[in-house]
Design an enzyme around this catalytic site. Structure first.
Site, PDB file in Angstrom:
ATOM      1  N   ARG A  53       0.809  -1.217   0.000  1.00  0.00           N
ATOM      2  CA  ARG A  53       0.000   0.000   0.000  1.00  0.00           C
ATOM      3  C   ARG A  53       0.846   1.274   0.000  1.00  0.00           C
ATOM      4  O   ARG A  53       0.609   2.196  -0.790  1.00  0.00           O
ATOM      5  CB  ARG A  53      -0.942   0.013   1.213  1.00  0.00           C
ATOM      6  CG  ARG A  53      -2.177  -0.836   1.053  1.00  0.00           C
ATOM      7  CD  ARG A  53      -2.671  -1.305   2.387  1.00  0.00           C
ATOM      8  NE  ARG A  53      -1.681  -2.160   3.007  1.00  0.00           N
ATOM      9  CZ  ARG A  53      -1.523  -3.458   2.687  1.00  0.00           C
ATOM     10  NH1 ARG A  53      -2.300  -3.999   1.773  1.00  0.00           N
ATOM     11  NH2 ARG A  53      -0.581  -4.186   3.252  1.00  0.00           N
ATOM     12  N   THR A  54       1.822   1.360   0.895  1.00  0.00           N
ATOM     13  CA  THR A  54       2.599   2.594   1.001  1.00  0.00           C
ATOM     14  C   THR A  54       3.367   2.864  -0.287  1.00  0.00           C
ATOM     15  O   THR A  54       3.323   3.973  -0.839  1.00  0.00           O
ATOM     16  CB  THR A  54       3.565   2.508   2.190  1.00  0.00           C
ATOM     17  OG1 THR A  54       2.819   2.256   3.385  1.00  0.00           O
ATOM     18  CG2 THR A  54       4.343   3.799   2.342  1.00  0.00           C
ATOM     19  N   LYS A  82      25.713  -5.548  -1.272  1.00  0.00           N
ATOM     20  CA  LYS A  82      27.185  -5.584  -1.306  1.00  0.00           C
ATOM     21  C   LYS A  82      27.789  -4.916  -0.085  1.00  0.00           C
ATOM     22  O   LYS A  82      29.008  -4.829   0.035  1.00  0.00           O
ATOM     23  CB  LYS A  82      27.679  -4.872  -2.566  1.00  0.00           C
ATOM     24  CG  LYS A  82      27.148  -5.460  -3.868  1.00  0.00           C
ATOM     25  CD  LYS A  82      27.574  -4.607  -5.059  1.00  0.00           C
ATOM     26  CE  LYS A  82      26.964  -5.115  -6.355  1.00  0.00           C
ATOM     27  NZ  LYS A  82      27.263  -4.218  -7.492  1.00  0.00           N
ATOM     28  N   ARG A 103      11.687   3.485   3.478  1.00  0.00           N
ATOM     29  CA  ARG A 103      11.258   2.513   4.500  1.00  0.00           C
ATOM     30  C   ARG A 103      12.466   1.671   4.877  1.00  0.00           C
ATOM     31  O   ARG A 103      13.198   1.203   3.996  1.00  0.00           O
ATOM     32  CB  ARG A 103      10.136   1.612   3.992  1.00  0.00           C
ATOM     33  CG  ARG A 103       9.848   0.443   4.955  1.00  0.00           C
ATOM     34  CD  ARG A 103       8.586  -0.284   4.631  1.00  0.00           C
ATOM     35  NE  ARG A 103       7.428   0.542   4.930  1.00  0.00           N
ATOM     36  CZ  ARG A 103       6.156   0.125   4.831  1.00  0.00           C
ATOM     37  NH1 ARG A 103       5.911  -1.124   4.444  1.00  0.00           N
ATOM     38  NH2 ARG A 103       5.168   0.925   5.124  1.00  0.00           N
ATOM     39  N   HIS A 131       5.532   6.113  11.388  1.00  0.00           N
ATOM     40  CA  HIS A 131       5.021   5.985  10.009  1.00  0.00           C
ATOM     41  C   HIS A 131       4.055   7.155   9.788  1.00  0.00           C
ATOM     42  O   HIS A 131       2.845   6.980   9.683  1.00  0.00           O
ATOM     43  CB  HIS A 131       4.308   4.645   9.853  1.00  0.00           C
ATOM     44  CG  HIS A 131       4.034   4.241   8.436  1.00  0.00           C
ATOM     45  ND1 HIS A 131       4.181   5.095   7.355  1.00  0.00           N
ATOM     46  CD2 HIS A 131       3.627   3.043   7.906  1.00  0.00           C
ATOM     47  CE1 HIS A 131       3.875   4.456   6.245  1.00  0.00           C
ATOM     48  NE2 HIS A 131       3.537   3.214   6.545  1.00  0.00           N
TER      49      HIS A 131
END
Length: 300
Positions: A53-54, A82, A103, A131
């Site tokens: 959703r985000t 890496k 995120r 959030h």
């Protein structure tokens, strides 16, 4: 709203929230009317954790505004695999885009990123921290359903690790809202969040049983118990399935109770609730587009 970045809901005043929600309502009424508002702008999506959703609603929001996105892709296919540091990654990415949505599994990652770049950073979830863009769409949905004054809101589930809970609780201190937190003892709000709410003068009560408060609620915000956040599987198993909202549960609620959930759900809301007039969670998810359009419009 005058901020260089959106890192936590704690930085948002009532005026900030209302500015975003009012702008979101304008976009919501005419999603196609802003199709060239930010033509040529690029939004970088850096998601170090899974998201549906985000991530998709930020991409949809950028494109609805006439812009586009560049996506880091999965961690497995990036230079993070890496050993590249977060600081180096965001310093590279800021050269490709006009704003960055991040995120990350570590709390405080968005703040760290903001210290290294000059473009706006939006925290799209940092571990069990915050959030804030989810909070803005939650507030938009609450305002649509019940207004934002003289409300009783129940917040239930994983209050310890739930970043959506922490951000929403902080933001609600801007309004005349009674907050009721429902969880098992082991998943209570973190002490730091309880302290902040106390300092902000919030009206807060804690419960272990939903039945104690359900008949008085205008909004019930349900959250998933997040298996991935538990350091110990036994600790998760001890509380998994602790709460479940069914059609029978809602018989004790007000007729116009709004049931919300940031999604994804597992089994905390039965599918039979989806067809009830109380179910608001899919509309809540859809509101992510106009709200994130408003946020990007104000930050870009």
């Amino acid at each position: 709203m005058r901020h260089d970045h959106l890192l936590t809901a704690k930085q948002l005043s009532r005026a900030d929230v209302e500015t975003v929600l009012d702008r979101a309502a304008e976009f919501d009424a005419d999603l196609e009317g802003a199709s060239d508002l930010h033509a040529g702008k690029l939004l970088a999506l850096c998601f170090f954790e899974p998201s549906t959703r985000t991530k998709m609603s930020f991409e949809a929001a950028a494109k609805r505004l006439g812009g586009d996105v560049v996506d880091m892709g999965s961690v497995e296919s990036s230079s993070v695999k890496k050993g590249e540091s977060l600081a180096d990654t965001v310093r590279v990415v800021e050269g490709y885009a006009d704003a960055l949505v991040l995120r990350h599994p570590k709390q405080g990652a968005a703040k760290l990123a903001s210290d290294y770049v000059d473009v706006p950073v939006v925290n799209a979830g940092d571990g069990a921290g915050h959030h804030p863009s989810q909070t803005l769409l939650d507030l938009y949905t609450i305002r649509e359903q019940a207004g934002l004054e003289d409300l009783s809101i129940g917040i239930m589930g994983d209050l310890k690790y739930g970043r959506t809970v922490h951000s929403l609780a902080h933001a609600l201190t801007n309004f005349d809202v009674r907050q009721h937190f429902v969880s098992p003892e082991s998943l209570r709000l973190p002490r730091s969040v309880r302290y902040d709410l106390h300092e902000a003068g919030a009206q807060v009560r804690e419960h272990e049983e939903l039945e104690d408060v359900l008949p008085n609620l205008d909004v019930l915000y349900v959250t998933r118990i997040q298996r991935e956040r538990f350091p110990d599987e036994d600790e998760y198993e001890a509380v998994a399935g602790e709460y479940r909202i069914t059609a029978e549960t809602l018989e004790a609620a007000k007729d116009d109770l709004a049931v919300m959930h940031p999604l994804p759900r597992v089994d905390e809301i039965a599918a039979e609730v989806d067809d009830s007039p109380n179910a608001t969670y899919f509309e809540q998810a859809h509101n992510g587009v106009p709200v994130r359009m408003a946020l990007l419009d104000l930050l870009l």
